[in-house]
Write a protein that holds these residues in place. Structure first.
Motif, PDB file in Angstrom:
ATOM      1  N   ASN A  10     -55.772 -13.868  10.745  1.00 35.47           N
ATOM      2  CA  ASN A  10     -55.508 -15.151  10.095  1.00 35.47           C
ATOM      3  C   ASN A  10     -54.036 -15.287   9.728  1.00 35.47           C
ATOM      4  OD1 ASN A  10     -57.861 -16.640  10.159  1.00 35.47           O
ATOM      5  ND2 ASN A  10     -58.723 -15.649   8.356  1.00 35.47           N
ATOM      6  N   ASN A  11     -53.416 -14.188   9.303  1.00 37.66           N
ATOM      7  CA  ASN A  11     -51.979 -14.231   9.031  1.00 37.66           C
ATOM      8  C   ASN A  11     -51.192 -14.524  10.304  1.00 37.66           C
ATOM      9  OD1 ASN A  11     -51.806 -13.803   6.229  1.00 37.66           O
ATOM     10  ND2 ASN A  11     -52.099 -11.606   6.466  1.00 37.66           N
ATOM     11  N   THR A  51     -51.717 -18.134  11.352  1.00 35.67           N
ATOM     12  CA  THR A  51     -50.988 -19.064  10.487  1.00 35.67           C
ATOM     13  C   THR A  51     -49.560 -19.241  10.987  1.00 35.67           C
ATOM     14  OG1 THR A  51     -52.319 -18.475   8.547  1.00 35.67           O
ATOM     15  CG2 THR A  51     -50.165 -19.463   8.129  1.00 35.67           C
ATOM     16  N   GLU A 109     -45.989 -14.324  -1.110  1.00 36.62           N
ATOM     17  CA  GLU A 109     -46.707 -13.890   0.090  1.00 36.62           C
ATOM     18  C   GLU A 109     -46.053 -12.619   0.614  1.00 36.62           C
ATOM     19  OE1 GLU A 109     -48.801 -13.040   3.001  1.00 36.62           O
ATOM     20  OE2 GLU A 109     -49.442 -15.009   2.245  1.00 36.62           O
ATOM     21  N   VAL A 125     -45.359 -15.346   7.304  1.00 37.55           N
ATOM     22  CA  VAL A 125     -46.152 -16.397   6.658  1.00 37.55           C
ATOM     23  C   VAL A 125     -45.350 -17.027   5.528  1.00 37.55           C
ATOM     24  CG1 VAL A 125     -48.269 -16.909   5.378  1.00 37.55           C
ATOM     25  CG2 VAL A 125     -48.321 -15.268   7.267  1.00 37.55           C
ATOM     26  N   ASP A 161     -50.748 -15.725  -2.405  1.00 38.69           N
ATOM     27  CA  ASP A 161     -51.825 -15.047  -1.695  1.00 38.69           C
ATOM     28  C   ASP A 161     -52.609 -14.213  -2.704  1.00 38.69           C
ATOM     29  OD1 ASP A 161     -52.772 -14.304   1.201  1.00 38.69           O
ATOM     30  OD2 ASP A 161     -52.699 -12.416   0.107  1.00 38.69           O
ATOM     31  N   THR A 172     -54.154 -18.696  -1.698  1.00 39.54           N
ATOM     32  CA  THR A 172     -54.423 -18.614  -0.262  1.00 39.54           C
ATOM     33  C   THR A 172     -54.954 -17.220   0.060  1.00 39.54           C
ATOM     34  OG1 THR A 172     -52.251 -17.765   0.417  1.00 39.54           O
ATOM     35  CG2 THR A 172     -52.482 -20.153   0.214  1.00 39.54           C
ATOM     36  N   GLY A 190     -56.981 -14.858   3.656  1.00 42.05           N
ATOM     37  CA  GLY A 190     -57.775 -14.826   4.878  1.00 42.05           C
ATOM     38  C   GLY A 190     -59.243 -14.639   4.588  1.00 42.05           C
ATOM     39  N   LYS A 206     -56.574 -19.246   5.054  1.00 45.22           N
ATOM     40  CA  LYS A 206     -55.811 -19.021   6.277  1.00 45.22           C
ATOM     41  C   LYS A 206     -56.781 -18.947   7.455  1.00 45.22           C
ATOM     42  CE  LYS A 206     -52.370 -16.194   3.844  1.00 45.22           C
ATOM     43  NZ  LYS A 206     -51.844 -14.824   3.690  1.00 45.22           N
ATOM     44  N   PRO A 207     -56.319 -19.307   8.663  1.00 42.78           N
ATOM     45  CA  PRO A 207     -54.989 -19.831   8.971  1.00 42.78           C
ATOM     46  C   PRO A 207     -54.878 -21.299   8.593  1.00 42.78           C
ATOM     47  CG  PRO A 207     -56.305 -19.764  10.962  1.00 42.78           C
ATOM     48  CD  PRO A 207     -57.149 -19.163   9.879  1.00 42.78           C
TER      49      PRO A 207
END
Length: 522
Positions: free
Chosen positions: A161-162, A165, A405, A410, A451, A478, A480, A500-501
């Motif tokens: 997911n990172n 993104t 983050e 990201v 995050d 935020t 994942g 995320k994403p």
């Protein structure tokens, strides 16, 4: 009593009573008791032994030698040789075969009877059926394995997911900077499309690991959804199966998550394909139905009313009554070991039930199977969200946002996306640095975008400490993982969250929403 003396009547009665008690104990014992020769012939056995092994009578059980009960040739002979050496075997686990060939797991005690020359002449055995216990153990091991695989899948999905993104965000910003006629646009659109498919795959991994965000249910046009799936389903089932789709004109709308409904249909189609290895016919039909009181009695949560019915019918091998009665049980599968998890149909059933509907199956051996999905019809137009086209509208602002983050790429993407929309951005790679910025910055920080999975100081702890310094600052989390948010959230109003994403468009939209609403306590 001495040798040569006659046996008295009282002694005879006592002997007969002893034999009667032993016979009664033998007959009523719940363990499977038997007496056999070293060659494997059954001399005597009790009713429990016969029932345990699936025989209709004790006489039938006596006619079956011990060798026939073992799945491996020579196993009985090896057991006898061990008994000759050890004279007694206690608590031995073994897998036998019932009369119908199904496995029987037992714990057995075996005692050897030896003559004056120390030769083994008889075998006394006692069997305890532990098949159900063994099945529970196997289910537990399977469940633990699935949990471990789920955690692994969730961890992989979080990392991807990172990556996604960054890929999706940079592609979207590059497309925004290019003129419509630029030759590079086509390549970027392909990257965007591929990353979108990858994001969908990650969502499936998160669903499997139970770490997916709860998707909002919207009004769906099922006729359009089924039409959109047609090409993909044809590739999925192969050319050896004929696919027919029929949707009634004016099909009602339902309230559900489009991705989950797609998952249910695909799962049922895959099962139908597997039931027709040599080819066949698969029909998907959808129509409006009005269900009366008598028709909804089998489903407690259904109410009489108007429903959309989706029927998925195959011409495959079908199922017997026993299999049909268990298909929605977790971990039950008729597929080969390693070919199925036994979670597909239970998941489909749960999705439909959560959407206020019902999933029902009909089948018979050699007559194929039909799965019926009932979803309540709702008023209103289908949501434009299902089309998936981004509006491309900007969500400008001028507030100050602190972005925290630990993934550099990201964090850089979030900064660029927010600065493009006019925001003033401060950024930090961990909670400690974020606290120092919060303490030192002289102006207002309107929003903390953090995050949840940060080293040393996680996102929630950071938000709580920062709130003590800046009570008016709002928070947007935020991650994942979606369950990181749900696991510790007991507030009546859930914290703002962006999974995320995400794309720059989704980020700026969510930021604007949070900044525009009333104060949110982290």
């Amino acid at each position: 009593m001495t040798g040569g003396e006659p046996v008295s009547e009282s002694e005879k009665l006592a002997l007969r009573e002893s034999e009667r008690r032993y016979r009664r104990f033998f007959e009523e014992d719940i363990s499977g008791d038997f007496l056999a020769t070293p060659g494997g012939s059954i001399l005597e056995c009790n009713p429990a032994y016969a029932r345990m092994l699936g025989f209709d009578s004790v006489a039938e059980a006596r006619s079956c030698p011990l060798q026939a009960l073992h799945p491996e040739p020579g196993e009985q002979e090896r057991l006898v040789e061990l008994l000759r050496r050890e004279r007694k075997l206690l608590g031995i686990g073994a897998e036998l075969r019932r009369r119908d060939g199904t496995p029987l797991h037992v714990i057995m005690n075996v005692v050897g009877i030896f003559d004056a020359r120390d030769e083994l002449v008889e075998i006394q055995g006692y069997l305890v059926d532990v098949t159900q216990h063994k099945q529970v153990e196997e289910q537990l091991r399977h469940s633990q394995k699935m949990e471990a695989v789920g955690r692994l899948a969730g961890g992989i999905a979080h990392d991807f997911n990172n990556f996604l993104t960054v890929i999706q965000g940079n592609v979207e910003m590059a497309l925004a900077d290019l003129p419509a006629s630029a030759p590079l646009r086509e390549d970027l659109e392909e990257i965007k499309s591929a990353s979108g498919r990858a994001a969908a795959l990650v969502r499936q991994l998160l669903t499997f690991s139970r770490r997916n965000a709860a998707q909002p249910k919207v009004v769906l046009d099922l006729r359009g959804e089924i039409a959109n799936l047609d090409k993909m389903l044809r590739r999925l089932i192969g050319e050896h199966i004929e696919l027919v789709t029929r949707c009634e004109p004016g099909l009602g709308h339902v309230r559900a998550d489009a991705g989950q409904i797609e998952q249910v249909i695909v799962n049922l189609v895959v099962n139908a394909r597997d039931a027709m290895p040599d080819g066949g016919r698969l029909v998907i039909e959808a129509c409006n139905r009005t269900l009366a009181e008598a028709e909804v009695r089998y489903a407690n949560h259904l109410r009489p009313g108007r429903y959309v019915e989706i029927r998925i019918t195959d011409s495959g091998c079908g199922m017997d009554e026993e299999t049909l009665s268990r298909i929605f049980e977790p971990f039950f599968t008729t597929k080969e070991k390693g070919k199925g998890t036994g979670l597909g149909l239970p998941t489909a059933y749960g999705i439909i039930k959560q959407s206020g509907g019902y999933l029902w199956a009909e089948s018979a051996p050699g007559r194929g199977s039909t799965f019926r999905i009932y979803l309540p019809i709702v008023e209103g137009s289908a949501s434009s969200a299902q089309v998936g086209a981004a509006s491309g509208a900007a969500h400008p602002g001028s507030e100050t946002i602190l972005v925290v983050e630990d993934e550099d790429a990201v964090r850089s993407l979030a900064r660029r996306a927010l600065e493009r929309s006019g925001y003033h951005v401060l950024d930090a790679s961990d909670g400690g640095e974020a606290m120092r910025i919060s303490e030192d910055h002289e102006g207002t920080i309107h929003l903390l975008l953090t995050d949840l999975t940060l080293c040393k100081l996680n996102g929630r702890e950071l938000a709580q400490r920062a709130a003590a310094l800046r009570p008016g600052m709002k928070v947007l989390y935020t991650s994942g993982y979606a369950d990181e948010m749900a696991a510790s959230d007991n507030a009546a109003r859930p914290p703002a969250f962006l999974q995320k994403p995400f794309t720059p468009e989704q980020l700026t939209t969510r930021v604007r929403e949070v900044l525009s609403r009333s104060l949110l306590t982290p």
